[in-house]
Design a protein around this motif. Structure first.
Motif, PDB file in Angstrom:
ATOM      1  N   THR A   4       0.843  -1.189   0.000  1.00  0.00           N
ATOM      2  CA  THR A   4       0.000   0.000   0.000  1.00  0.00           C
ATOM      3  C   THR A   4       0.881   1.242   0.000  1.00  0.00           C
ATOM      4  OG1 THR A   4      -1.687  -1.185   1.264  1.00  0.00           O
ATOM      5  CG2 THR A   4      -1.842   1.208   1.231  1.00  0.00           C
ATOM      6  N   GLU A   5       0.554   2.201  -0.872  1.00  0.00           N
ATOM      7  CA  GLU A   5       1.357   3.426  -0.993  1.00  0.00           C
ATOM      8  C   GLU A   5       0.456   4.644  -0.943  1.00  0.00           C
ATOM      9  OE1 GLU A   5       4.494   5.585  -4.073  1.00  0.00           O
ATOM     10  OE2 GLU A   5       3.473   3.748  -4.676  1.00  0.00           O
ATOM     11  N   VAL A   6       0.907   5.677  -0.242  1.00  0.00           N
ATOM     12  CA  VAL A   6       0.231   6.970  -0.229  1.00  0.00           C
ATOM     13  C   VAL A   6       1.268   8.034  -0.550  1.00  0.00           C
ATOM     14  CG1 VAL A   6      -1.566   6.284   1.402  1.00  0.00           C
ATOM     15  CG2 VAL A   6       0.540   7.308   2.256  1.00  0.00           C
ATOM     16  N   VAL A   7       0.801   9.149  -1.086  1.00  0.00           N
ATOM     17  CA  VAL A   7       1.681  10.257  -1.435  1.00  0.00           C
ATOM     18  C   VAL A   7       1.078  11.547  -0.915  1.00  0.00           C
ATOM     19  CG1 VAL A   7       2.698  11.563  -3.344  1.00  0.00           C
ATOM     20  CG2 VAL A   7       2.493   9.092  -3.516  1.00  0.00           C
ATOM     21  N   ILE A   8       1.915  12.394  -0.321  1.00  0.00           N
ATOM     22  CA  ILE A   8       1.494  13.725   0.092  1.00  0.00           C
ATOM     23  C   ILE A   8       2.491  14.727  -0.459  1.00  0.00           C
ATOM     24  CG2 ILE A   8       0.375  12.920   2.205  1.00  0.00           C
ATOM     25  CD1 ILE A   8       2.796  14.143   3.736  1.00  0.00           C
ATOM     26  N   GLN A   9       2.086  15.998  -0.461  1.00  0.00           N
ATOM     27  CA  GLN A   9       2.981  17.083  -0.834  1.00  0.00           C
ATOM     28  C   GLN A   9       2.986  18.090   0.295  1.00  0.00           C
ATOM     29  OE1 GLN A   9       1.835  18.739  -4.591  1.00  0.00           O
ATOM     30  NE2 GLN A   9       2.383  16.902  -5.716  1.00  0.00           N
ATOM     31  N   ALA A  10       4.136  18.704   0.528  1.00  0.00           N
ATOM     32  CA  ALA A  10       4.286  19.681   1.592  1.00  0.00           C
ATOM     33  C   ALA A  10       5.291  20.729   1.146  1.00  0.00           C
ATOM     34  CB  ALA A  10       4.770  18.995   2.869  1.00  0.00           C
ATOM     35  N   PRO A  11       5.268  21.901   1.780  1.00  0.00           N
ATOM     36  CA  PRO A  11       6.283  22.904   1.451  1.00  0.00           C
ATOM     37  C   PRO A  11       7.683  22.354   1.711  1.00  0.00           C
ATOM     38  CG  PRO A  11       4.564  23.846   2.844  1.00  0.00           C
ATOM     39  CD  PRO A  11       4.322  22.371   2.782  1.00  0.00           C
ATOM     40  N   ALA A  12       8.645  22.792   0.916  1.00  0.00           N
ATOM     41  CA  ALA A  12      10.016  22.310   1.062  1.00  0.00           C
ATOM     42  C   ALA A  12      10.598  22.667   2.428  1.00  0.00           C
ATOM     43  CB  ALA A  12      10.893  22.875  -0.046  1.00  0.00           C
ATOM     44  N   ALA A  13      10.095  23.717   3.055  1.00  0.00           N
ATOM     45  CA  ALA A  13      10.610  24.154   4.354  1.00  0.00           C
ATOM     46  C   ALA A  13      10.006  23.377   5.522  1.00  0.00           C
ATOM     47  CB  ALA A  13      10.342  25.643   4.544  1.00  0.00           C
ATOM     48  N   ALA A  14       9.030  22.513   5.263  1.00  0.00           N
ATOM     49  CA  ALA A  14       8.383  21.749   6.341  1.00  0.00           C
ATOM     50  C   ALA A  14       9.382  20.773   6.964  1.00  0.00           C
ATOM     51  CB  ALA A  14       7.178  20.994   5.801  1.00  0.00           C
ATOM     52  N   ALA A  15       9.237  20.573   8.268  1.00  0.00           N
ATOM     53  CA  ALA A  15      10.144  19.688   8.997  1.00  0.00           C
ATOM     54  C   ALA A  15       9.957  18.236   8.552  1.00  0.00           C
ATOM     55  CB  ALA A  15       9.901  19.811  10.493  1.00  0.00           C
ATOM     56  N   LEU A  16      11.064  17.531   8.439  1.00  0.00           N
ATOM     57  CA  LEU A  16      11.046  16.137   8.005  1.00  0.00           C
ATOM     58  C   LEU A  16      10.183  15.271   8.923  1.00  0.00           C
ATOM     59  CD1 LEU A  16      12.086  13.898   6.145  1.00  0.00           C
ATOM     60  CD2 LEU A  16      14.091  13.720   7.609  1.00  0.00           C
ATOM     61  N   ALA A  17      10.303  15.460  10.230  1.00  0.00           N
ATOM     62  CA  ALA A  17       9.521  14.659  11.180  1.00  0.00           C
ATOM     63  C   ALA A  17       8.024  14.897  10.998  1.00  0.00           C
ATOM     64  CB  ALA A  17       9.930  14.981  12.607  1.00  0.00           C
ATOM     65  N   ASP A  18       7.635  16.140  10.709  1.00  0.00           N
ATOM     66  CA  ASP A  18       6.211  16.458  10.531  1.00  0.00           C
ATOM     67  C   ASP A  18       5.640  15.820   9.274  1.00  0.00           C
ATOM     68  OD1 ASP A  18       6.263  17.966  12.843  1.00  0.00           O
ATOM     69  OD2 ASP A  18       6.569  19.875  11.784  1.00  0.00           O
ATOM     70  N   VAL A  19       6.370  15.892   8.172  1.00  0.00           N
ATOM     71  CA  VAL A  19       5.836  15.323   6.931  1.00  0.00           C
ATOM     72  C   VAL A  19       5.817  13.802   6.972  1.00  0.00           C
ATOM     73  CG1 VAL A  19       6.382  17.338   5.521  1.00  0.00           C
ATOM     74  CG2 VAL A  19       8.041  15.494   5.702  1.00  0.00           C
ATOM     75  N   ARG A  20       6.804  13.199   7.641  1.00  0.00           N
ATOM     76  CA  ARG A  20       6.777  11.735   7.789  1.00  0.00           C
ATOM     77  C   ARG A  20       5.589  11.303   8.641  1.00  0.00           C
ATOM     78  NH1 ARG A  20      12.511   9.014   8.901  1.00  0.00           N
ATOM     79  NH2 ARG A  20      11.036   7.318   9.136  1.00  0.00           N
ATOM     80  N   ALA A  21       5.310  12.053   9.717  1.00  0.00           N
ATOM     81  CA  ALA A  21       4.168  11.727  10.585  1.00  0.00           C
ATOM     82  C   ALA A  21       2.855  11.876   9.823  1.00  0.00           C
ATOM     83  CB  ALA A  21       4.177  12.620  11.821  1.00  0.00           C
ATOM     84  N   LEU A  22       2.742  12.909   9.003  1.00  0.00           N
ATOM     85  CA  LEU A  22       1.528  13.113   8.216  1.00  0.00           C
ATOM     86  C   LEU A  22       1.341  11.986   7.206  1.00  0.00           C
ATOM     87  CD1 LEU A  22      -0.873  14.879   7.443  1.00  0.00           C
ATOM     88  CD2 LEU A  22       0.654  16.132   5.914  1.00  0.00           C
ATOM     89  N   ALA A  23       2.410  11.599   6.518  1.00  0.00           N
ATOM     90  CA  ALA A  23       2.321  10.500   5.552  1.00  0.00           C
ATOM     91  C   ALA A  23       1.954   9.190   6.245  1.00  0.00           C
ATOM     92  CB  ALA A  23       3.645  10.358   4.795  1.00  0.00           C
ATOM     93  N   LEU A  24       2.501   8.971   7.433  1.00  0.00           N
ATOM     94  CA  LEU A  24       2.201   7.749   8.178  1.00  0.00           C
ATOM     95  C   LEU A  24       0.732   7.719   8.608  1.00  0.00           C
ATOM     96  CD1 LEU A  24       3.579   5.189   9.157  1.00  0.00           C
ATOM     97  CD2 LEU A  24       4.110   6.374  11.284  1.00  0.00           C
ATOM     98  N   ARG A  25       0.182   8.864   9.028  1.00  0.00           N
ATOM     99  CA  ARG A  25      -1.240   8.922   9.390  1.00  0.00           C
ATOM    100  C   ARG A  25      -2.130   8.655   8.175  1.00  0.00           C
ATOM    101  NH1 ARG A  25       0.347  13.482  12.517  1.00  0.00           N
ATOM    102  NH2 ARG A  25      -0.548  14.860  10.953  1.00  0.00           N
ATOM    103  N   LYS A  26      -1.743   9.193   7.020  1.00  0.00           N
ATOM    104  CA  LYS A  26      -2.524   8.951   5.806  1.00  0.00           C
ATOM    105  C   LYS A  26      -2.459   7.474   5.411  1.00  0.00           C
ATOM    106  CE  LYS A  26      -3.275  10.560   1.109  1.00  0.00           C
ATOM    107  NZ  LYS A  26      -2.892  11.526   0.071  1.00  0.00           N
ATOM    108  N   LEU A  27      -1.286   6.870   5.557  1.00  0.00           N
ATOM    109  CA  LEU A  27      -1.131   5.445   5.265  1.00  0.00           C
ATOM    110  C   LEU A  27      -2.005   4.610   6.197  1.00  0.00           C
ATOM    111  CD1 LEU A  27       0.316   3.200   3.680  1.00  0.00           C
ATOM    112  CD2 LEU A  27       2.127   3.296   5.393  1.00  0.00           C
ATOM    113  N   GLN A  28      -2.029   4.965   7.484  1.00  0.00           N
ATOM    114  CA  GLN A  28      -2.862   4.245   8.451  1.00  0.00           C
ATOM    115  C   GLN A  28      -4.339   4.346   8.074  1.00  0.00           C
ATOM    116  OE1 GLN A  28      -2.003   2.310  11.248  1.00  0.00           O
ATOM    117  NE2 GLN A  28      -4.141   1.788  10.964  1.00  0.00           N
ATOM    118  N   LYS A  29      -4.780   5.537   7.693  1.00  0.00           N
ATOM    119  CA  LYS A  29      -6.180   5.723   7.304  1.00  0.00           C
ATOM    120  C   LYS A  29      -6.511   4.887   6.072  1.00  0.00           C
ATOM    121  CE  LYS A  29      -9.463   9.401   6.202  1.00  0.00           C
ATOM    122  NZ  LYS A  29     -10.588   8.716   6.683  1.00  0.00           N
TER     123      LYS A  29
END
Length: 73
Positions: free
Chosen positions: A31-56
């Motif tokens: 299973t794969e999900v993709v998100i987009q975020a500003p380049a300045a966004a923190a790595l930990a935040d975007v990984r957490a967001l992608a992981l939540r989307k994957l869980q959903k």
């Protein structure tokens, strides 16, 4: 809230101009999900967001499809 994703998850982060594309892949199910975020966004935040989307996404795959009115002929 549901259980966290079990198993290995691979993250692929690609910067495209002022945006970063984050793909999260659950290794055992594919299973794969993709998100987009500003380049300045923190790595930990975007990984957490992608992981939540994957869980959903994985939770929705476990649910049976909703009943629909009508008859199959």
């Amino acid at each position: 809230m549901s259980e966290p994703v079990s198993g290995e998850v691979i993250f692929e982060i690609t910067r495209i101009g002022d945006v970063q594309r984050i793909a999260a892949v659950h290794v055992s199910s594919g299973t794969e999900v993709v998100i987009q975020a500003p380049a300045a966004a923190a790595l930990a935040d975007v990984r957490a967001l992608a992981l939540r989307k994957l869980q959903k996404m994985m939770d929705e795959q476990d649910d049976p499809p909703p009943e629909r009115p009508g008859k199959i002929v």
